[in-house]
Design an enzyme around this catalytic site. Sequence first.
Site, short mmCIF file in Angstrom:
data_model
loop_
_atom_site.label_atom_id
_atom_site.label_comp_id
_atom_site.label_asym_id
_atom_site.label_seq_id
_atom_site.Cartn_x
_atom_site.Cartn_y
_atom_site.Cartn_z
N GLY A 1 0.82 -1.20 0.00
CA GLY A 1 0.00 0.00 0.00
C GLY A 1 0.85 1.25 0.00
O GLY A 1 1.98 1.25 -0.49
N SER A 2 0.29 2.31 0.58
CA SER A 2 0.93 3.62 0.51
C SER A 2 2.05 3.76 1.53
O SER A 2 2.11 3.03 2.53
CB SER A 2 -0.11 4.70 0.77
N VAL A 3 2.93 4.73 1.30
CA VAL A 3 4.00 5.01 2.25
C VAL A 3 3.41 5.46 3.59
O VAL A 3 3.83 4.99 4.65
CB VAL A 3 4.96 6.11 1.71
N GLY A 4 2.41 6.34 3.55
CA GLY A 4 1.83 6.85 4.80
C GLY A 4 1.20 5.75 5.63
O GLY A 4 1.50 5.58 6.81
N GLY A 5 0.31 5.00 5.00
CA GLY A 5 -0.38 3.93 5.73
C GLY A 5 0.58 2.84 6.17
O GLY A 5 0.49 2.34 7.30
N GLY A 6 1.50 2.50 5.29
CA GLY A 6 2.45 1.44 5.62
C GLY A 6 3.38 1.82 6.75
O GLY A 6 3.62 1.03 7.67
N GLU B 1 5.40 -3.29 1.39
CA GLU B 1 5.83 -2.78 0.10
C GLU B 1 5.11 -1.46 -0.07
O GLU B 1 3.89 -1.42 -0.18
CB GLU B 1 5.43 -3.78 -0.99
N CYS C 1 3.00 -0.99 -9.00
CA CYS C 1 4.15 -0.57 -8.21
C CYS C 1 5.42 -0.61 -9.02
O CYS C 1 6.43 -0.04 -8.62
CB CYS C 1 4.27 -1.44 -6.96
#
Lengths: 520, 520
Positions: free
Chosen positions: A219-224, A243, A280
Amino acid sequence: MSGAAADAAMSPGPPDDVSTDGLYEVTEAATRAARAAPVLAALGRAGRSRLLAAMADALWADRERLAATADEETALGVPVLLAEVARTADQLRLFGRVLDEGSYLGVAVDTRTADGVGFPPVRRWLVPLGPVAVFGASNFPFAYGVAGGDTASALAAGCPVVAKEHPSHPRTCALVLATLRRAATGAGAPADVVTMVSGFQAGTDLVRSPQLTAVGFTGSVGGGRALFDLCAARPSPIPFYGELGSVNPAVVLRGAARDRPADLARVLADSVLTRGGQVCTKAGLLFLPEGGDGDAVLAALSDRVDAAARPVLLNSSIRAAYVAGTAARAALPGVRTLTRHRPGAGSRPDPVPPVLLTTDATTLRDDPGSILTEECFGPCALVVRYRDTEDLTAALTTLAPSLVCALHADDSDADTARALLPLLAAGAGRVVWNDATCGLRIGWATQHGGGYPASTDSGTTSVGAAAIGRWLRPVAYQGIPAGFLPDELRTGDGGDGTGAPTVPYRLDGVPLPRSERKNP
Amino acid sequence: MSGAAADAAMSPGPPDDVSTDGLYEVTEAATRAARAAPVLAALGRAGRSRLLAAMADALWADRERLAATADEETALGVPVLLAEVARTADQLRLFGRVLDEGSYLGVAVDTRTADGVGFPPVRRWLVPLGPVAVFGASNFPFAYGVAGGDTASALAAGCPVVAKEHPSHPRTCALVLATLRRAATGAGAPADVVTMVSGFQAGTDLVRSPQLTAVGFTGSVGGGRALFDLCAARPSPIPFYGELGSVNPAVVLRGAARDRPADLARVLADSVLTRGGQVCTKAGLLFLPEGGDGDAVLAALSDRVDAAARPVLLNSSIRAAYVAGTAARAALPGVRTLTRHRPGAGSRPDPVPPVLLTTDATTLRDDPGSILTEECFGPCALVVRYRDTEDLTAALTTLAPSLVCALHADDSDADTARALLPLLAAGAGRVVWNDATCGLRIGWATQHGGGYPASTDSGTTSVGAAAIGRWLRPVAYQGIPAGFLPDELRTGDGGDGTGAPTVPYRLDGVPLPRSERKNP
């Protein structure tokens, strides 16, 4: 890949028209997964191989309904989604072969010192961690979904999966879940080897749940990063295999640009536009040489991108981020827009035009923190023109690690290619020669992962046979009689006569094939 | 193992009478390590094998001075320390064999789909992470020190090491550092493949240093967790491989207790008293059956412990923690002291008496958060009497994961042993049968690590051949002509005629031995 914002914005909860079997509150899901764990482990390699085959068969049998449902939720198109179901079933079967072969257990037996003095055998192998959480992606509802790579590798390892429902395609998640659970029961395994939870809060509660032993996330950088931080802050930290974002560079060297501009334009367009640029492995930065050779590639590429179909993006959050992200980049000093159309405000399901921007390598080098080097999800890319190898190297050095990078080179580029390869491999998990960045081949040599933020743990892969390793931990048995040990660890240790392991193993440092004494 | 308090209490900085070559400020050390990284990688497997052999030889040549210096700082005794130098040299040589053999690279080559359709080869292997930090332990100045297991495995992997000087034995650290750097230069490697920093602040700065890519740590739960948290909080998180505290259980079953009380007393005493009980593999909880069989073992064990030598502990902090820790445990309700002498206040180098306490299994079960289940460093243990298997299982279930556990069983205990083994293996990295928990065998099948807090990452080992894996990450090369690749990845891919890899590898899923075409 998915917006964390999407998670918050969309209302969680099971859809009305599909089964809610297997969808539980976090505590219930974790408890059921923990109860299923010893049963799944006890199935052994052969039993889990059968389980994965049954799941693959069940997905394939349901493919029409699965693809139609996913198309309604993602707009990726039925043919694309049917192919993705096939890929997802193939992934499950690959891990069946990994189990049958057995090397993944890393069995090693020591019976004597380097000087040849014998001792009671020490036998090492890998055992499953326990229940794990899997957060799938918005862009691959099957291959990175409830039945995706993380689930396949975790079940193969012997770890029950608690999946997090994706708010962007909840009905697809529920259908896949039901299919997997039905297949599990049919294969003699508990249905609860796969369960699911729903909603943003459930996701954060899940990774903090004491029974959980590891997390797979796409998923996203923020959520991850938020979930990574929660895993690290637990009283007993657990591994988080995330990832996150990746801006994958594709580098065209001068000889290649001169020799085959049309071919390069096709490969680069594929690298940018596959699945609406919502992968991705999209090439987000295209490095082309300055001058006529690079101009020819660029002209052919711009034409292709302008002529390409306009995709409907996966969800409203992703659409909004694409419109805003391309506009913000286009407005930066030193950046020009090459394509004719700009994404308008609108709203999903309005399609969006692909966008190609361009700048000079010095722009990246002079402002290494710029948003130009951040991922912009969707059918867009930034063409970076470079003057010479020094200029190119300086720009590449400013980039964050990526999942993949591509090098396009001809014979006349050999010396430059040789110099650049270590730099490209220093950050990326996969280096591609003269081909598109998309189109990951899934097998025994697959690597899908890279330095942060491409992955939170660059030591593993999320796709391919080696992915099973992320869900395992080593245990050594010292001097335990072979009769107390599983087949895979039995060696003749001075008279018990139980033969050699049924998997490839290492005896006092020497790799040996498995014993054919009995079928695994 | 070491007190974090010790770090803060003792004044850091180089000792006056030994070389300060290789001791740098953090930024300088990190920069030098980063500069040495590509050189170390380029030495290749053969060059790094020679480097490790040279370091082993140099340590062995210096052994008298090294052991004498370490004895002044640790009081572990010259014979013990000479044996530890030998073990440390052997560890370096083991990794030389790991390099020579080459399986550790995990080379895999895919050339076709499962259906047999060919494609440009995908070649996967493991590459070094880059410069790493190593924090050694107080209790093994050599084997877990500047030249210890983490350093040996990291250098083998191709990662330069920045060691943190241990405040409990700074002169030994400096001597070892000088020896390693001299050996490196002699072997054609940069001296800066090993550097050192000194002081508490330098330690925390080091793990935050952008050039650092991973951390190996052996020490206390408090200190280790603080550094783990710093690694996780970095903008780009890096792996932290910490070996923290472990209360290792040794379980005596009824048949064994009845058949051989004297033998058990000897093995259990060894498990508690080795090196003054200052080892991470000390058995801290000894489970004995209630009744006459267990009483006989306990009587023989108490006699042995009372008669044992009184060790001088490693440093003042550890001594103070031992005195306070044994007193606090002895004062708990339900706990009795079995040995005759209690540690007095005093101060180092006053020796301390070993201490044996006892309680019932129900005490642990009823208060699972009790300090009785926490590590107490030094020559002490808690004997836990159990009534039956159910009672024993309930107590074992309350324990945190450990590095090692031991099961003492005779033929008549087979059914109980079979039932207990999965429970013991669920938390521990190593399960020992009828032997002491101490005395880790170092080879290809070694596992030294366990669930948290024994290790912060239970997926790896800090000792043995497999430890090299913690400093590596995978990269796949897709379609890159063999001529651009290192020897280890060259396969004949349709006409380039470069043969097969020089290491064991996997071709389309099938494990193959290395080509003997040329020596590695």
